[in-house]
Motif scaffolding. Structure first.
Motif, mmCIF file in Angstrom:
data_model
loop_
_atom_site.group_PDB
_atom_site.id
_atom_site.type_symbol
_atom_site.label_atom_id
_atom_site.label_comp_id
_atom_site.label_asym_id
_atom_site.label_seq_id
_atom_site.Cartn_x
_atom_site.Cartn_y
_atom_site.Cartn_z
ATOM 1 N N VAL A 1 5.335 -6.802 -2.633
ATOM 2 C CA VAL A 1 5.111 -5.588 -3.357
ATOM 3 C C VAL A 1 5.054 -4.531 -2.240
ATOM 4 O O VAL A 1 4.996 -4.753 -1.239
ATOM 5 N N ALA A 2 5.837 -3.451 -2.731
ATOM 6 C CA ALA A 2 5.900 -1.975 -2.243
ATOM 7 C C ALA A 2 5.639 -1.049 -3.060
ATOM 8 O O ALA A 2 5.485 -1.222 -4.262
ATOM 9 N N VAL A 3 5.225 0.145 -2.538
ATOM 10 C CA VAL A 3 4.655 1.449 -3.516
ATOM 11 C C VAL A 3 5.430 2.557 -2.996
ATOM 12 O O VAL A 3 5.552 2.789 -1.704
ATOM 13 N N ASP A 4 6.179 3.001 -3.931
ATOM 14 C CA ASP A 4 6.952 4.352 -3.262
ATOM 15 C C ASP A 4 6.030 5.549 -3.267
ATOM 16 O O ASP A 4 4.816 5.638 -3.384
ATOM 17 N N SER A 5 6.809 6.819 -2.805
ATOM 18 C CA SER A 5 6.119 7.851 -2.590
ATOM 19 C C SER A 5 5.358 8.697 -3.654
ATOM 20 O O SER A 5 4.415 9.465 -3.483
ATOM 21 N N GLU B 1 9.780 5.889 5.588
ATOM 22 C CA GLU B 1 8.958 7.411 5.784
ATOM 23 C C GLU B 1 9.629 8.295 4.909
ATOM 24 O O GLU B 1 8.921 9.165 4.343
ATOM 25 N N SER B 2 10.723 8.140 4.418
ATOM 26 C CA SER B 2 11.232 8.753 3.315
ATOM 27 C C SER B 2 10.875 8.699 2.050
ATOM 28 O O SER B 2 11.008 9.471 1.031
ATOM 29 N N GLY B 3 9.893 7.675 1.929
ATOM 30 C CA GLY B 3 9.213 7.203 0.299
ATOM 31 C C GLY B 3 10.068 6.473 -0.124
ATOM 32 O O GLY B 3 9.777 5.981 -1.306
ATOM 33 N N LEU B 4 11.320 5.820 0.446
ATOM 34 C CA LEU B 4 12.318 5.060 -0.433
ATOM 35 C C LEU B 4 11.919 3.440 -0.152
ATOM 36 O O LEU B 4 11.640 3.282 0.902
ATOM 37 N N VAL B 5 12.004 2.727 -1.096
ATOM 38 C CA VAL B 5 11.564 1.343 -1.145
ATOM 39 C C VAL B 5 12.751 0.665 -0.562
ATOM 40 O O VAL B 5 14.016 0.813 -0.964
ATOM 41 N N GLU B 6 12.705 -0.543 0.283
ATOM 42 C CA GLU B 6 13.459 -1.369 0.803
ATOM 43 C C GLU B 6 12.771 -2.743 0.599
ATOM 44 O O GLU B 6 11.748 -2.921 0.554
ATOM 45 N N VAL B 7 13.784 -3.822 0.643
ATOM 46 C CA VAL B 7 13.394 -5.080 0.465
ATOM 47 C C VAL B 7 14.242 -6.129 1.362
ATOM 48 O O VAL B 7 15.502 -5.867 1.082
ATOM 49 N N TYR B 8 13.822 -6.912 1.956
ATOM 50 C CA TYR B 8 14.564 -8.133 2.762
ATOM 51 C C TYR B 8 14.075 -9.286 2.273
ATOM 52 O O TYR B 8 13.362 -9.524 1.879
ATOM 53 N N ALA B 9 15.487 -10.117 2.096
ATOM 54 C CA ALA B 9 15.003 -11.665 2.180
ATOM 55 C C ALA B 9 15.855 -12.487 2.616
ATOM 56 O O ALA B 9 17.077 -12.328 2.930
ATOM 57 N N SER B 10 15.338 -13.649 3.206
ATOM 58 C CA SER B 10 16.437 -14.664 3.915
ATOM 59 C C SER B 10 16.836 -15.478 3.074
ATOM 60 O O SER B 10 16.317 -15.809 2.126
ATOM 61 N N VAL B 11 18.123 -15.869 3.667
ATOM 62 C CA VAL B 11 18.975 -16.792 2.692
ATOM 63 C C VAL B 11 19.502 -17.964 3.873
ATOM 64 O O VAL B 11 19.222 -17.560 5.152
ATOM 65 N N PRO B 12 19.968 -18.954 3.590
ATOM 66 C CA PRO B 12 20.560 -19.856 4.670
ATOM 67 C C PRO B 12 21.674 -19.464 5.522
ATOM 68 O O PRO B 12 22.526 -18.610 4.954
ATOM 69 N N GLU C 1 18.481 4.460 -3.069
ATOM 70 C CA GLU C 1 19.442 5.504 -2.604
ATOM 71 C C GLU C 1 18.609 6.900 -3.058
ATOM 72 O O GLU C 1 18.977 7.979 -2.262
ATOM 73 N N GLU C 2 17.957 6.827 -3.991
ATOM 74 C CA GLU C 2 17.374 8.100 -4.355
ATOM 75 C C GLU C 2 15.662 7.503 -4.891
ATOM 76 O O GLU C 2 15.525 6.361 -5.496
ATOM 77 N N PRO C 3 14.644 8.534 -4.834
ATOM 78 C CA PRO C 3 13.643 8.027 -5.406
ATOM 79 C C PRO C 3 13.432 7.792 -6.868
ATOM 80 O O PRO C 3 14.108 8.374 -7.713
ATOM 81 N N GLY C 4 12.823 6.587 -7.133
ATOM 82 C CA GLY C 4 12.716 6.163 -8.435
ATOM 83 C C GLY C 4 14.093 5.329 -8.926
ATOM 84 O O GLY C 4 13.764 4.698 -10.134
ATOM 85 N N GLN D 1 0.873 -1.134 0.069
ATOM 86 C CA GLN D 1 -0.006 -0.175 0.028
ATOM 87 C C GLN D 1 0.886 1.157 -0.193
ATOM 88 O O GLN D 1 1.802 1.250 0.865
ATOM 89 N N GLY D 2 0.446 2.240 -0.670
ATOM 90 C CA GLY D 2 1.226 3.650 -0.808
ATOM 91 C C GLY D 2 0.748 4.434 0.095
ATOM 92 O O GLY D 2 -0.524 4.202 0.910
ATOM 93 N N ALA D 3 1.303 5.723 0.175
ATOM 94 C CA ALA D 3 0.805 6.854 1.006
ATOM 95 C C ALA D 3 -0.529 7.395 0.680
ATOM 96 O O ALA D 3 -1.078 7.937 1.237
ATOM 97 N N ASP D 4 -0.574 7.019 -0.723
ATOM 98 C CA ASP D 4 -1.917 7.663 -1.162
ATOM 99 C C ASP D 4 -3.139 6.677 -1.092
ATOM 100 O O ASP D 4 -4.297 6.911 -1.095
#
Length: 338
Positions: free
Chosen positions: A110-114, A161-172, A181-184, A56-59
């Motif tokens: 899924v993530a949604v940027d600013s 909160e900065s509007g920047l997208v992050e993602v985490y993934a588990s590995v063994p 690092e910047e929008p888009g 879900q996005g901030a909108d």
């Protein structure tokens, strides 16, 4: 669903998204704290494979992604946007395969940027993570291989909160992390962490202007919190086997993080602590009736910024909801079936 399947729309109404056979259903409040509409199918009549994702996005708009069968032995990803609870979600639109063709490679996130652009992450055939995201002026960019190795379970995508997208993934033996690092811009891999994590237990939450926090269960059965650049912190013994759901809210004027999880006893367990202050400790309090073993829970904030929790059992289709009472602490109303 991979992601928060209980969300508050921009008009304050709550919506739930529920996998059902080869489809995703949605239900919404007719008005804030009001009765609920009947379930309807998301995205038209296309048949989906298990494991859809939502962001879900901030909108307030919801973005969904899922695998669908294409030709025998092969699958492709599709995407839908749901703008408002009173409107029907858009039809599923194909966004292809991270390796051009082949069978499904892993559950999406899924993530949604600013700017309201959807980002769909998924494991590729090489074991790393791939991304396809919407462009600023419409349409989708190409699939991008973000690298990584031996990705397991569901990735956890989040927008800070900065509007920047992050993602985490588990590995063994650890967790990988990517961040814009910047929008888009394409998220880039940052320093991960070596930790014995259980695949399928990741949950990420924006916890300050500077940080997102990843919650996961380690192989000893403890729920841990990790912010990139810091060391993982053991927070609390896991209440049950699945992932936690997390939300930030104000409790008696304090910024707190609330966790919810189906407990081993079958009830929903809640814990709260001051946000980003894991050493303060947390403890579980159970609520509601005993649930089936496949029940999952999600927490969100309602139109009054109060905690609301939902649980659903895929095997029975039973959907229950509880809200925070207007009293000190985190006491909830009786759970009611929708």
């Amino acid at each position: 669903m991979n992601g928060d399947w209980l969300i508050r729309g921009r008009d304050g109404r709550l919506t739930v998204y529920l996998p059902s056979g080869d489809a995703v259903l949605c239900r919404a409040e007719r008005g804030p704290a009001g009765p609920w509409d009947a379930a309807r199918t998301v995205g038209g009549g296309q048949k989906l494979l298990p494991g859809p994702a939502i962001g879900q996005g901030a909108d307030g708009y919801a973005h969904l992604a899922a695998w669908r069968p294409t030709v025998p032995g092969e699958s492709g990803l599709v995407h839908s946007t749901h703008f408002r609870p009173r409107l029907a979600p858009l039809d599923w639109a194909s966004i292809g395969h991270p390796d051009k063709k082949g069978d499904r490679t892993g559950p999406p996130a899924v993530a949604v940027d600013s700017a309201g652009r959807g980002y769909v992450f998924v494991r590729n055939q090489g074991g790393g993570l791939s991304l396809r995201n919407q462009k600023e002026k419409g349409g989708w960019g190409p699939w991008q291989n973000l690298g990584g190795h031996d990705v397991e379970g569901e990735p956890a995508a989040v927008t800070g909160e900065s509007g920047l997208v992050e993602v985490y993934a588990s590995v063994p033996g650890g967790v990988l992390h990517w961040r814009q690092e910047e929008p888009g811009r394409t998220p880039v891999r940052t320093e991960g962490v070596d930790v014995p994590v259980r695949p399928g237990t990741l949950c990420a939450l924006a916890t300050s202007a500077e940080h997102t926090t990843l919650f996961f269960t380690d192989t000893s059965g403890d729920v841990c919190a990790w912010r990139p650049g810091e060391k993982p912190v053991t927070l609390i013994a896991s209440a049950g086997p699945g992932p936690v759901s997390a939300v930030r809210c104000a409790i008696e004027g304090h910024d707190c993080t609330v966790l919810a999880q189906r407990s081993a006893s079958g009830r929903v367990a809640f814990a709260a602590y001051p946000t980003e202050q894991e050493p303060a400790g947390a403890w579980w309090t159970e609520s509601g009736p005993q649930l089936p073993s496949d029940a999952v829970v999600s927490v969100a904030l309602d139109e009054q910024d109060e905690v609301v929790a939902a649980s659903v059992s895929p095997s029975t289709g039973t959907l229950l909801l509880a809200r925070r009472k207007d009293e000190p602490g985190l006491a909830l109303t009786a759970w009611r079936e929708l």
